[in-house]
Design a protein around this motif. Structure first.
Motif, PDB file in Angstrom:
ATOM      1  N   GLU A 202      73.447  99.315  35.765  1.00  0.00           N
ATOM      2  CA  GLU A 202      72.852  99.083  34.450  1.00  0.00           C
ATOM      3  C   GLU A 202      73.340 100.121  33.448  1.00  0.00           C
ATOM      4  N   ASP A 203      73.446 101.371  33.883  1.00  0.00           N
ATOM      5  CA  ASP A 203      73.965 102.424  33.001  1.00  0.00           C
ATOM      6  C   ASP A 203      75.417 102.136  32.615  1.00  0.00           C
ATOM      7  N   ASP A 204      76.158 101.609  33.564  1.00  0.00           N
ATOM      8  CA  ASP A 204      77.562 101.290  33.298  1.00  0.00           C
ATOM      9  C   ASP A 204      77.676 100.147  32.296  1.00  0.00           C
ATOM     10  N   LYS A 205      76.738  99.210  32.333  1.00  0.00           N
ATOM     11  CA  LYS A 205      76.733  98.121  31.359  1.00  0.00           C
ATOM     12  C   LYS A 205      76.513  98.658  29.950  1.00  0.00           C
ATOM     13  N   VAL A 206      75.599  99.621  29.825  1.00  0.00           N
ATOM     14  CA  VAL A 206      75.350 100.233  28.507  1.00  0.00           C
ATOM     15  C   VAL A 206      76.602 100.946  28.018  1.00  0.00           C
ATOM     16  N   ARG A 207      77.238 101.692  28.927  1.00  0.00           N
ATOM     17  CA  ARG A 207      78.481 102.389  28.580  1.00  0.00           C
ATOM     18  C   ARG A 207      79.528 101.396  28.075  1.00  0.00           C
ATOM     19  N   TYR A 208      79.694 100.298  28.789  1.00  0.00           N
ATOM     20  CA  TYR A 208      80.703  99.303  28.414  1.00  0.00           C
ATOM     21  C   TYR A 208      80.362  98.653  27.072  1.00  0.00           C
ATOM     22  N   LYS A 209      79.094  98.337  26.864  1.00  0.00           N
ATOM     23  CA  LYS A 209      78.676  97.689  25.626  1.00  0.00           C
ATOM     24  C   LYS A 209      79.002  98.562  24.419  1.00  0.00           C
ATOM     25  N   ASN A 210      78.732  99.851  24.513  1.00  0.00           N
ATOM     26  CA  ASN A 210      79.008 100.762  23.402  1.00  0.00           C
ATOM     27  C   ASN A 210      80.507 100.948  23.188  1.00  0.00           C
ATOM     28  N   GLU A 211      81.240 101.115  24.292  1.00  0.00           N
ATOM     29  CA  GLU A 211      82.674 101.358  24.186  1.00  0.00           C
ATOM     30  C   GLU A 211      83.422 100.130  23.670  1.00  0.00           C
ATOM     31  N   ILE A 212      83.051  98.945  24.172  1.00  0.00           N
ATOM     32  CA  ILE A 212      83.772  97.738  23.754  1.00  0.00           C
ATOM     33  C   ILE A 212      83.491  97.406  22.294  1.00  0.00           C
ATOM     34  N   LYS A 213      82.275  97.744  21.815  1.00  0.00           N
ATOM     35  CA  LYS A 213      81.948  97.508  20.411  1.00  0.00           C
ATOM     36  C   LYS A 213      82.826  98.366  19.509  1.00  0.00           C
ATOM     37  N   SER A 214      82.942  99.649  19.843  1.00  0.00           N
ATOM     38  CA  SER A 214      83.789 100.551  19.048  1.00  0.00           C
ATOM     39  C   SER A 214      85.244 100.131  19.118  1.00  0.00           C
ATOM     40  N   TRP A 215      85.673  99.719  20.304  1.00  0.00           N
ATOM     41  CA  TRP A 215      87.074  99.336  20.493  1.00  0.00           C
ATOM     42  C   TRP A 215      87.406  98.088  19.689  1.00  0.00           C
ATOM     43  N   GLU A 216      86.533  97.097  19.704  1.00  0.00           N
ATOM     44  CA  GLU A 216      86.793  95.852  18.975  1.00  0.00           C
ATOM     45  C   GLU A 216      86.768  96.074  17.470  1.00  0.00           C
ATOM     46  N   GLU A 217      85.908  96.953  16.996  1.00  0.00           N
ATOM     47  CA  GLU A 217      85.910  97.283  15.570  1.00  0.00           C
ATOM     48  C   GLU A 217      87.239  97.929  15.180  1.00  0.00           C
ATOM     49  N   HIS A 218      87.745  98.785  16.065  1.00  0.00           N
ATOM     50  CA  HIS A 218      89.041  99.425  15.800  1.00  0.00           C
ATOM     51  C   HIS A 218      90.175  98.401  15.828  1.00  0.00           C
ATOM     52  N   MET A 219      90.112  97.426  16.744  1.00  0.00           N
ATOM     53  CA  MET A 219      91.150  96.398  16.809  1.00  0.00           C
ATOM     54  C   MET A 219      91.186  95.579  15.527  1.00  0.00           C
ATOM     55  N   ILE A 220      90.022  95.274  14.956  1.00  0.00           N
ATOM     56  CA  ILE A 220      89.985  94.531  13.689  1.00  0.00           C
ATOM     57  C   ILE A 220      90.567  95.377  12.561  1.00  0.00           C
ATOM     58  N   GLU A 221      90.301  96.674  12.590  1.00  0.00           N
ATOM     59  CA  GLU A 221      90.828  97.568  11.552  1.00  0.00           C
ATOM     60  C   GLU A 221      92.349  97.612  11.569  1.00  0.00           C
ATOM     61  N   ILE A 222      92.944  97.553  12.758  1.00  0.00           N
ATOM     62  CA  ILE A 222      94.413  97.639  12.854  1.00  0.00           C
ATOM     63  C   ILE A 222      95.072  96.261  12.861  1.00  0.00           C
ATOM     64  N   GLY A 223      94.276  95.206  12.612  1.00  0.00           N
ATOM     65  CA  GLY A 223      94.841  93.869  12.509  1.00  0.00           C
ATOM     66  C   GLY A 223      95.067  93.148  13.821  1.00  0.00           C
ATOM     67  N   ARG A 224      94.354  93.539  14.869  1.00  0.00           N
ATOM     68  CA  ARG A 224      94.505  92.853  16.159  1.00  0.00           C
ATOM     69  C   ARG A 224      93.223  92.079  16.505  1.00  0.00           C
ATOM     70  N   GLU A 225      92.854  91.186  15.607  1.00  0.00           N
ATOM     71  CA  GLU A 225      91.663  90.375  15.828  1.00  0.00           C
ATOM     72  C   GLU A 225      91.814  89.453  17.027  1.00  0.00           C
ATOM     73  N   ASP A 226      93.072  89.156  17.405  1.00  0.00           N
ATOM     74  CA  ASP A 226      93.305  88.261  18.536  1.00  0.00           C
ATOM     75  C   ASP A 226      92.813  88.858  19.848  1.00  0.00           C
ATOM     76  N   LEU A 227      92.598  90.176  19.896  1.00  0.00           N
ATOM     77  CA  LEU A 227      92.139  90.823  21.116  1.00  0.00           C
ATOM     78  C   LEU A 227      90.614  90.959  21.175  1.00  0.00           C
ATOM     79  N   VAL A 228      89.955  90.527  20.113  1.00  0.00           N
ATOM     80  CA  VAL A 228      88.498  90.647  20.045  1.00  0.00           C
ATOM     81  C   VAL A 228      87.859  89.346  20.500  1.00  0.00           C
ATOM     82  N   ARG A 229      86.759  89.452  21.234  1.00  0.00           N
ATOM     83  CA  ARG A 229      86.035  88.268  21.673  1.00  0.00           C
ATOM     84  C   ARG A 229      85.589  87.442  20.476  1.00  0.00           C
ATOM     85  N   ARG A 230      85.643  86.123  20.594  1.00  0.00           N
ATOM     86  CA  ARG A 230      85.400  85.255  19.451  1.00  0.00           C
ATOM     87  C   ARG A 230      84.015  85.472  18.856  1.00  0.00           C
ATOM     88  N   LYS A 231      83.001  85.545  19.688  1.00  0.00           N
ATOM     89  CA  LYS A 231      81.635  85.733  19.205  1.00  0.00           C
ATOM     90  C   LYS A 231      81.495  87.074  18.492  1.00  0.00           C
TER      91      LYS A 231
END
Length: 278
Positions: A202-231
């Motif tokens: 469960e702790d690992d799920k929280v870690r992943y949720k926070n990290e993937i959110k930051s990572w996907e925001e960064h991917m959108i900033e650099i123009g790699r929206e194709d790597l972000v989950r659709r939802k």
């Protein structure tokens, strides 16, 4: 047979110019023609793809070069041959290019013969196998790209955490035996014994949720929206638009607000009025 004679002469000149081989080796490597094999379909499989000019050169030169340099590892032998290939003149490369060209023509003929003897079911099976290979290569390339971009690792299950902690002391000499032993141990655990690993998961799920959110925001900033989950992509876009609207609204309100007179200007006006009264 004339082209093969020309290739033979070219190979001899190449060997002498590189000074790689003894006179006995020159006799052995006097002809590139033996590298050009007729592709047979009697084995039932497709013909082998033809070698490039460079690979033809390596295949011809590697055995003798390895014997004359027994201390070199195979990877170093290939590196040396690659360096020598780059130093060759176009004339020196020509015999190997001719050999590769003839090999390609033979491959085309052999491939046509092979395809002609296939049934429709076999053709469909081969096409399906090719699609699977292409999909596998794409998946590997995508995984490498995601790793290079620092995508967070997915959360582990309770059993995966348990397995990682106890793999070394697990019973068995092979990986399969160790995995079976760990699986059996896990199945014997009661809920209380599994609770610690469940909490870690469960702790690992929280870690992943926070990290993937930051990572996907960064991917959108650099123009790699194709790597972000659709939802998540829609949610992040909506948040970005909302923030922009809020910012523009604040800017608009500030622009419409009346400007306050400065204290210095007010003081100057008061002094002017007093002097006029006097």
């Amino acid at each position: 047979m004339a082209p093969f004679s020309l290739m033979s002469v070219g190979a001899n000149l190449l060997v002498k110019s590189l000074s790689l081989f003894s006179s006995a080796s020159v006799v052995r490597c006097s002809c590139v023609a033996p590298l050009i094999k007729s592709f047979s379909t009697t084995t039932g499989g497709p013909p082998k793809r033809p070698l490039t000019a460079y690979m033809t050169y390596v295949k011809e030169m590697q055995p003798t070069f390895s014997r004359q340099n027994p201390g070199l590892k195979n990877v170093d032998v290939i590196r040396k041959l690659a360096e020598k290939w780059r130093m060759l003149t176009p004339e020196q490369k020509q015999p190997f290019q001719d050999a590769s060209l003839v090999s390609r023509e033979q491959y085309k003929l052999a491939l046509e013969t092979y395809k002609a003897q296939l049934t429709p079911a076999q053709t469909a099976a081969i096409a399906d196998e090719k699609r699977q290979r292409v999909a596998k290569r794409k998946a590997i390339r995508r995984k490498k790209e995601l790793n290079s971009l620092g995508k967070p690792k997915r959360p582990r299950s309770p059993f995966n955490i348990f397995m990682a902690e106890h793999f070394e002391e697990a019973k068995g000499t092979t990986m399969q035996a160790k995995l079976k032993s760990l699986r059996d141990d896990w199945m014997r655990f009661n809920n209380t014994q599994k609770q610690i690993y469940t909490q870690l998961a469960e702790d690992d799920k929280v870690r992943y949720k926070n990290e993937i959110k930051s990572w996907e925001e960064h991917m959108i900033e650099i123009g790699r929206e194709d790597l972000v989950r659709r939802k998540e992509r829609r949610a992040i876009k909506a948040k970005t638009i909302k923030d922009r609207k809020k910012k523009s609204k604040v800017t608009e309100i500030k622009a419409k607000a009346p400007k306050k007179k400065s204290t210095v200007a007010g003081t100057a006006v008061k002094k002017t009025v007093k002097s006029t009264k006097k």
